[in-house]
Scaffold this active site. Structure first.
Site, short mmCIF file in Angstrom:
data_model
loop_
_atom_site.label_atom_id
_atom_site.label_comp_id
_atom_site.label_asym_id
_atom_site.label_seq_id
_atom_site.Cartn_x
_atom_site.Cartn_y
_atom_site.Cartn_z
N HIS A 206 0.45 -1.35 -0.43
CA HIS A 206 0.05 0.23 -0.14
C HIS A 206 0.96 1.42 0.04
O HIS A 206 1.12 1.84 1.09
CB HIS A 206 -0.54 -0.13 1.90
N LYS B 79 1.97 10.66 -5.33
CA LYS B 79 2.59 11.87 -4.39
C LYS B 79 3.18 12.08 -4.15
O LYS B 79 3.93 13.00 -3.30
CB LYS B 79 1.14 11.12 -3.24
N HIS C 17 -9.29 2.13 0.65
CA HIS C 17 -9.42 2.78 2.04
C HIS C 17 -10.41 2.91 2.81
O HIS C 17 -11.09 3.36 2.37
CB HIS C 17 -8.88 4.35 1.58
N GLU D 16 -10.54 5.97 7.55
CA GLU D 16 -10.16 6.50 7.41
C GLU D 16 -9.56 7.66 8.63
O GLU D 16 -9.43 8.35 8.68
CB GLU D 16 -8.82 6.56 6.47
N ASP E 52 2.56 2.76 3.18
CA ASP E 52 1.36 4.10 2.81
C ASP E 52 2.39 5.15 2.29
O ASP E 52 3.15 5.14 1.22
CB ASP E 52 0.65 4.59 3.91
N ASN E 53 1.70 6.34 2.57
CA ASN E 53 2.01 7.74 1.35
C ASN E 53 4.21 7.89 1.98
O ASN E 53 4.68 7.45 3.27
CB ASN E 53 1.66 9.08 2.48
O1 URA Z 1 -4.04 8.27 3.62
C1 URA Z 1 -4.57 8.14 2.27
C2 URA Z 1 -5.91 8.25 2.43
C3 URA Z 1 -5.92 9.03 0.85
N1 URA Z 1 -4.50 9.02 0.40
C4 URA Z 1 -3.76 8.95 0.51
O2 URA Z 1 -2.67 9.56 -0.08
N2 URA Z 1 -3.19 8.47 1.98
#
Ligand code: URA
Length: 419
Positions: free
Chosen positions: A64, A69, A215, A218, A315-316
């Site tokens: 994930h 981004k 997702h 959250e 994640d990010n």
């Molecule tokens: O945690 C998240 C939720 C939506 N979009 C993202 O890039 N990260």
């Protein structure tokens, strides 16, 4: 151990240690000897090298991520560190800057980081609100071809649930996903017509033969509870495509009995879960000048107890949803172990960073068995405490039996994109 000075030809690496669960054995760390020949692990013998008890893992799966981004922080910082701040900042940056070239260069940067850290399979979500779907998916397809053999890549589309309908632009997004060999994705949160939108989502995935990845919830608001509806709907419709749900933070603050019932449904529906604790720690319960109380870590122990396939992922990375991160699965393992108390609770958690994510996504199963590619991460650590006490910057990554150059790309390479 310096692989650059080792003799060429077959090598037998003696005195390594690995989690016993990776060898389908009971217990914690166990000794292992690996012979590497012609890029593979074999059952033969080569020049012996004493590895001094170093820990070895197969290369990692990061299931994930948000490669599209990544690394926009320099031009699009999250001013207050909140979830809303992240959404708004990314939306503005996407509209202003996400050309094919911009997405390509940042994605390539992230892949170089992941590769250097020892990751060989990645699923990324791609922001897909039109027209971004028509920009990012072609770039993704190019990157997947370029990186074939180094990092296996999958992509899931990402739009908010209120954009999911069979007769709106999302149908075209779903077609792009299908043409790209991707995964159907969305972000689920409470909306008035939740059940109908979830049904539409599954119908669209089913019609196109797509796997699914959402997702979900959250938030640390206990009334945010779409996960239960998603599991119920999947069971009611009898759709059998693989589904992964990410985040599921609100479970951590819901009434215990209600949360356990939802977990029972997840187990029954065979839904995979991925926990993203680093990003959750950053975004959840953030209020200026107030210490966060609610950390939003989903119920991984209770899930594991029910046989749910639970994983952890990055994640990010360096974007408004998470200011840090480098797609380093050893960092994810270290942080998840501390945050979710994976230590002192059984010996099979290493699966959550290797076997489980590969199974959830359908990537090749990581293996140390003869016949597997010699794709290995070897650390100067002989125990979990040695492994997690340091960042493992001096780890060795072997791909097809050869030590790779682990130099990380310089952030300055992206400076021209940050203006
Ligand atoms: O945690 C998240 C939720 C939506 N979009 C993202 O890039 N990260």
């Amino acid at each position: 151990m310096d692989f650059s000075v080792l003799p060429s030809g077959a090598l037998t690496l003696k005195n390594l240690r690995t989690p016993a669960c990776l060898l389908a054995q009971d217990g914690d760390l166990t000794s292992i000897e690996l012979t590497i020949e012609n890029g593979h692990i074999t059952s033969g013998k080569g020049t012996e090298v004493d590895m001094g008890g170093a820990m070895v893992f197969p290369t990692f799966t990061d299931m994930h991520t948000h490669l599209d981004k990544g690394h926009i922080w320099g031009r699009a910082p999250n001013r207050d560190g909140t979830f809303t701040g992240a959404l708004d900042t990314v939306a503005a940056d996407r509209a202003a800057n996400w050309s094919a070239e911009d997405v390509r260069r940042r994605m390539a940067f992230s892949l170089r980081c992941a590769f250097a850290h020892g990751t060989s399979a990645i699923r990324t979500h791609l922001d897909s609100l039109p027209p971004q779907d028509e920009i990012s998916f072609p770039v993704f397809r190019e990157m997947r071809a370029e990186w074939a053999g180094l990092i296996d890549l999958q992509a899931a589309c990402l739009v908010a649930i209120d954009n999911v309908s069979e007769d709106g632009p999302y149908a075209r997004t779903a077609d792009i996903v299908a043409e790209s060999g991707g995964v159907l994705g969305m972000v689920a949160f409470p909306v008035p017509d939740l059940r109908e939108r979830v049904r539409a989502f599954f119908r669209m995935a089913d019609a196109r033969g797509l796997e699914t990845d959402m997702h979900v919830d959250e938030s640390v608001d206990p009334t945010v509870a779409t996960l239960r509806v998603i599991a119920e709907t999947k069971l009611e419709m009898g759709v059998e495509m693989p589904l992964t749900v990410g985040h599921c933070c609100s479970l951590s603050v819901q009434d215990e009995a209600e949360a356990m019932q939802t977990l029972d449904l997840l187990a029954k529906a065979g839904i995979n879960v991925v926990s993203l604790p680093m990003c959750n720690m950053y975004l959840q319960d953030r209020h200026a000048h107030r210490t966060p109380r609610l950390r939003g870590v989903t119920l991984v122990h209770e899930m594991r107890a029910r046989g749910i396939n639970v994983s952890f992922a990055s994640d990010n990375t360096r974007d408004p949803f998470y200011a840090y991160g480098d797609l380093d699965m050893i960092e994810v393992m270290r942080q998840a172990t501390r945050i979710a108390h994976l230590d002192h609770t059984g010996t099979d958690w290493p699966h959550a960073f290797l076997t489980n994510p590969a199974r959830a996504c359908g990537f090749a199963a990581p293996s140390l068995a003869p016949g597997a590619p010699a794709d290995l991460v070897i650390c100067k650590a002989r125990s979990w405490t040695e492994l997690f006490a340091r960042p493992q910057s001096d780890r060795i990554v072997l791909r097809a039996g050869q030590a790779i150059d682990r130099a990380l790309p310089d952030y300055a390479e992206l400076d021209d994109l940050m203006r």
